[in-house]
Design an enzyme around this catalytic site. Structure first.
Site, short mmCIF file in Angstrom:
data_model
loop_
_atom_site.label_atom_id
_atom_site.label_comp_id
_atom_site.label_asym_id
_atom_site.label_seq_id
_atom_site.Cartn_x
_atom_site.Cartn_y
_atom_site.Cartn_z
N ARG A 69 0.84 -1.21 0.00
CA ARG A 69 0.00 0.00 0.00
C ARG A 69 0.87 1.26 0.00
NH1 ARG A 69 -5.56 1.57 1.74
NH2 ARG A 69 -5.51 3.23 3.27
N ILE A 95 -8.07 7.37 -0.62
CA ILE A 95 -7.84 5.93 -0.73
C ILE A 95 -8.61 5.34 0.46
CG2 ILE A 95 -5.61 6.22 0.44
CD1 ILE A 95 -4.54 3.86 -1.13
N SER A 96 -9.45 4.35 0.18
CA SER A 96 -10.36 3.85 1.20
C SER A 96 -9.62 3.22 2.38
CB SER A 96 -11.31 2.82 0.63
OG SER A 96 -12.27 3.44 -0.16
N GLN A 97 -10.32 3.16 3.50
CA GLN A 97 -9.83 2.47 4.68
C GLN A 97 -9.59 0.99 4.31
OE1 GLN A 97 -12.86 2.55 7.65
NE2 GLN A 97 -11.55 1.75 9.27
N PRO A 98 -8.43 0.41 4.65
CA PRO A 98 -8.13 -0.97 4.27
C PRO A 98 -9.24 -1.95 4.67
CG PRO A 98 -6.18 0.05 5.19
CD PRO A 98 -7.29 1.04 5.34
#
Lengths: 246, 806
Positions: A69, A95-98
């Protein structure tokens, strides 16, 4: 290039062992990535009621454990790349939360033979996760500099099963349709009907909606074998507005 | 350097000017922050202005002797600093990358917010320094200076509203800064200060500010707002901009990628969306203008939940409340409705759609049968004697203007029980009221709207409201129909067919079985149906157990968007690490945070320095310190409680937050000033002030309590009068209250000044502290308990003040 990072935990384990022995080029971020994976697992357990499962598909978790990431976020965010939180990547995008990425990917039921369409490439992180699991990923980004950067970064990481296109994703990608799975990360006022048309019977589409910096509500669109479409709305938090039956 | 005191005039013009500019600055900051961020931050602006004033009281108390020795330059300098900092602090604040949404994840965000708060209170600190210095220097003429101050503030509140009609907010900012420095120029003349450097430098400063490139001051809109997001798309460009106090309108075209705004479009839709222009209010609240020069029916509009009423009946008279870009009007035209009344709050929006881009939309607002009205929804309904077959409110695509800008305290008189009763009264037998909304999950506003409809129907005499309601939903939007009459089996089968063809869910119709709910857009539970069933059965268990407050909003508590229940807070906070806070409404969160921040900061900047002062000059006091503390705290809280409650209440009467704010603020400031000046007569005559304080408080209590009962019926009977009369009546109603409310503070101050001068700075400080808190507290109280409770609390606080009069 899904094989580079391996599918399963054995491969991760081997890489984990081999690199320190070699004494150099160890992925400095691996510990952080593993901690992130553990955090996702814990979050999933806590929200098992909303997700209707205790754990995500191990293949999805392996992908989360593999994709670097930190190579897909702006330099100033390197320190927080593996925090389980959404990150601003410039151009008003995030960028979205994992944890959300993991759930979205899990909900798509991707197999090694899947062809996946993504609308809204952003950093390319979601595409990389998908590429770990699927045969081929097609991804479209409307903001040119973002799309170019993502294409560049994904190439550097060696993914040869991702095709990035700069353009408008509303009409999908007709020449590669139909798709087994579609991810629409760019919020719209409605689900583009052409995308429903390009979804294979039995396929699934996932759309995160709501504030980019909070936990997002997920809309899962499913097309059954007869072509009937239903949506399921999932709020992946441990919050039940009304407990018990009524 | 020269205090040529004898020849100097009283600096009342400069005092009035700086006071006007400071008040204008406060209102302007609310506008600017509505554009840059979201309107929640408006509370913060009121609170930080008051912090500046409070901190100044303390600062002057500590430095008075030094500053009075060089009064002229000190006064001049503070005016100049106000003018410069008004612009500079705003520019500096713009550089701080504050993102309210990231507040949960990033520890720097609260620090950013605090920095902005302190930066922006600085100009108010300088303005207040100048005024307090003048009040202190000209103690013998205090009433004149004080009158100039309040009169200036009153005019400032009107002036900024007028100014915002003429120029963009960024230009208004330059002008306000320049007014501050012009005040310094005039002060130099009033005080007979030498031309050079005093007048020359002020003149140079004014020119410098006015010459600033407008580009530098342009609001840096948050990259996460709709306008910023749309502008990222290649080929998208701004083609028009308009500004008024109602909001900044930005019109966009996109040559490369179509805009395609169709909220909640059916998954089965195949009809194309025409080319569109996107119209944003305050960089958000998108409404689209469809390209339709051929005046064709636009089929995609038939694929929205809001099309439902046209498939149950054939309405002949339709009213669209909040018409925006005109999707609702086009929907009616699709069905050949012969009479369409379209109401919109913002005249500039109508100018754009009807006149400037009329050809683009195929002269939508000039089509046969279409009548456009510039009005507020409630006001229009009250004045209308027409009955409609369909009244439609679809804020999905409009009413952006009303939710932006000066609707600062997030109240909405559009969705109260009384509002729905007003709408229902104008619906012909068999006609519908149609209300569409975005769906939030877990469900909130749609359920509250349903509860409101049930309560309104009951209040209008319906015995079985459930038979007059229908609710459908897609995955994104819901539409609620309220019928003047009971739904028939024919309508219900049409309803089923409408939903089936569009993949919408039935959430309620009379006699609906549970098995029909939650079939296409599947939620964990059939919450919409469960709620509707419970609400129509008068079963309170659901409402009581539900974790969001879905009790109907009323005119006394018009916070439709407030869903927060305190008992859910621990659970929501436990989800903090997981980003679970969207479950808490952001506005409320900001409000509570602002209160805590205001409390901490006002203690640090106002009270702690006074503690230090007390240690230095501890003199025995003739009067009880406790009394002084309680009196000034109570008066500080009570004044703003009253002012804010009435500002909110009068929005309903003046039909417009802007008119309410300007009228109420100006009336309160000017008449409180007169009241304050009046008290000097009693002081000069040497009459016992406590007896007067008692009488004054009795008058305030009497008027306050009387208004809580009388204003409602009075507004009802006078609501249809023309605006000018309503403004006049508002002034007449508020003037006596404001006049008396201006008295307790100077009476108390005079008493403390006479008996125990060392306590005077304390009185200022405590009052300032209370003011900083009260603006936010008043809103929190109103949200929880309604305006009546805020006004009654103010009355009780005034009674407490009378009891503890020093």
């Amino acid at each position: 290039m899904k094989h580079r990072f391996g599918y399963c935990s054995i491969a991760v384990f081997v890489v984990g062992l081999a690199v320190p022995v070699a004494g150099h080029t160890r992925d400095l971020y691996e510990d952080a990535r593993m901690a992130m994976v553990e955090e996702i697992e814990a979050d999933v357990r806590q929200t098992s009621l909303a997700l209707d499962k205790e754990a995500l598909d191990p293949r999805v978790m392996d992908a989360m454990a593999s994709v670097p990431r930190h190579r897909l976020v702006p330099d100033e965010l390197l320190d927080v790349a593996y925090e389980n939180r959404p990150l601003p990547i410039g151009h008003g995008q995030t960028i979205s939360q994992p944890y959300i990425v993991a759930i979205m990917t899990d909900l798509l039921n991707i197999t090694p033979a899947s062809r996946v369409l993504e609308v809204g490439t952003g950093s390319g992180y979601q595409a990389a996760i998908l590429a770990e699991l699927a045969e081929q990923v097609y991804t479209i980004e409307i903001i040119e500099p973002l799309g170019m950067l993502a294409r560049d970064n994904l190439e550097k990481l060696g993914y040869d099963n991702i095709e990035v296109r700069i353009g408008d994703g509303y009409h999908g990608w007709q020449e590669h349709a139909p798709f087994d799975a579609i991810v629409v990360t760019a919020a719209a006022s409605h689900i583009p009907p052409p995308l429903i048309g390009q979804l294979k019977a039995g396929g699934r589409m996932i759309i995160p909606v709501g504030s980019r910096f909070m936990v997002q509500q997920l809309v899962l669109v499913a097309k059954d074998t007869e072509g009937n479409v239903t949506t399921r709305q999932i709020l992946p938090v441990r919050f039940v507005p009304l407990t018990g039956s009524h | 350097m020269a205090a040529t005191g004898t020849a100097a005039r009283l600096p009342y013009v400069s005092v009035a000017l700086v006071s006007a500019a400071a008040l204008g600055y406060e209102i302007l900051l609310m506008r600017l922050f509505s554009i840059i961020q979201w309107h929640h931050f408006a509370y913060m602006m009121i609170s930080l202005a008051l912090l500046g004033y409070g901190a100044s009281g303390t600062f002057i108390a500590l430095t008075r002797d030094t500053l009075l020795k060089c009064f002229n330059p000190a006064y001049w300098l503070n005016l100049v600093l106000f003018g410069l900092s008004a612009v500079a602090c705003y520019l500096a604040a713009q550089q701080i990358p504050f993102n309210p949404e990231e507040v949960l994840w990033d520890w720097r965000q609260p620090v950013h917010l605090l920095t902005i708060y302190l930066l922006l209170s600085l100009p108010f600190f300088f303005a207040a320094n100048a005024i307090v210095l003048a009040l202190t220097r000209y103690r013998q003429k205090i009433s004149l200076i004080y009158a100039a101050d309040l009169l200036g503030a009153g005019l400032g509140s009107l002036g900024i509203v007028l100014l915002l009609f003429i120029v963009f907010p960024d230009v208004a900012l330059k002008i306000i800064g320049a007014v501050g420095i012009v005040a310094a120029l005039i002060a130099a003349r009033e005080l007979r200060m030498p031309r050079w450097p005093w007048q020359g430098m002020a003149l140079a400063g004014t020119v410098l500010l006015l010459a600033l490139p407008a580009r530098w001051l342009e609001p840096q809109v948050s990259p996460y707002k709709g306008l910023s997001q749309t502008l990222r798309i290649a080929g998208t460009q701004i083609i028009d901009r308009r500004a008024s106090p109602l909001g900044v309108l930005t019109l966009l075209e996109s040559t490369a990628t179509p805009l395609r705004h169709a909220p909640g479009l059916s998954l089965f839709a195949s009809a194309p969306i025409p080319d569109q222009l996107a119209l944003f209010t305050d960089a958000d609240a998108l409404t689209a203008i469809n390209h339709n020069p051929q005046q064709l029916p636009l089929d995609y509009l038939e694929q929205l939940t809001s099309a439902l009423p046209y498939y149950l009946a054939k309405p002949a008279r339709v009213l669209i409340l909040g018409t925006g870009g005109g999707a609702g009007v086009q929907q009616a035209l699709n069905h050949d409705v012969p009479l369409i009344d379209a109401v919109e709050l913002n005249p500039q929006l109508i100018d754009l759609v009807r006149d400037d881009y009329g050809a683009w939309s195929g002269q939508l607002y000039r089509r046969a049968g279409v009548r456009v009205h510039i009005a507020d929804a409630r006001g229009f309904i009250r004045r209308s004697d027409q009955h409609y077959d369909l009244i439609q409110i679809s804020p999905l695509d409009a009413f952006g203007a009303s939710s932006a800008g000066l609707y600062v305290l997030n109240e909405s008189y559009l969705y109260t029980v009384e509002a729905l009763q007003d709408y229902l009264a104008r619906i012909a037998p068999g006609g519908y009221l149609s209300l569409s909304r975005w769906i939030k999950l877990p469900p909130r506003d749609t359920l509250k709207l349903f509860a409101t409809a049930v309560r309104s129907l009951e209040a209008s005499g319906s015995t079985s409201p459930g038979k007059q309601l229908v609710l459908i939903r897609g995955w994104q939007t819901s539409t609620l129909l309220v019928k003047n009459g009971e739904f028939t089996p024919g309508e219900i089968s049409a309803l089923r067919a409408f939903c089936k063809a569009r993949a919408f869910d039935l959430a309620w119709y009379p006699g609906m079985p549970a098995s029909e709910a939650n079939r296409v857009n599947i939620l964990e539970q059939a919450t919409f149906f469960q709620a509707a069933r419970a609400l129509t059965r008068h079963d309170d268990t659901f409402t009581n157990r539900y974790k969001f407050d879905i009790n109907p909003a009323t005119d006394n508590r018009p916070y439709f968007f407030h869903f927060f229940k305190w008992n859910v807070l621990p659970e929501i906070l436990s989800l903090r690490g997981q980003g679970g806070l969207p479950l808490l409404e952001a506005g409320y969160l900001v409000l509570v945070a602002t209160l805590v921040q205001a409390l901490v900061i006002s203690v640090i900047f106002i009270l702690l320095p006074l503690v230090a002062l007390r240690r230095q000059h501890d003199t025995p006091a003739d009067i009880s310190r406790i009394r002084v503390v309680v009196f000034f705290f109570a008066v500080g809280l009570a004044f703003l409680f009253m002012e804010i409650a009435f500002m909110q209440k009068f929005i309903l009467f003046l039909h417009h937050p802007l008119y309410a704010m300007a009228t109420v603020l100006a009336t309160f400031l000017i008449f409180a000033g007169l009241g304050s000046a009046w008290t000097t007569r009693w002081q000069q005559r040497g009459e016992p002030l406590s007896r007067h304080a008692g009488k004054v408080v009795a008058a305030i209590a009497l008027i306050g309590i009387a208004y809580t009962f009388l204003l409602g019926p009075l507004f009802d009977s006078l609501m249809s009068l023309p605006l000018a009369f309503r403004v006049l009546i508002s002034i007449l109603l508020l003037a006596p209250l404001a006049f008396y409310m201006g008295m307790p503070f100077p009476l108390g101050l005079a008493r403390v000044g006479a008996c125990s001068p060392a306590l005077v700075p304390w009185a200022w400080g405590i009052n300032g502290c209370a003011s900083v808190l009260s603006a936010v507290m008043a809103t929190l109280l109103a949200i929880q308990f309604g305006f009546t409770v805020v006004i009654l609390s103010a009355v009780l606080l005034y009674l407490l003040a009378a009891w503890t009069f020093p």
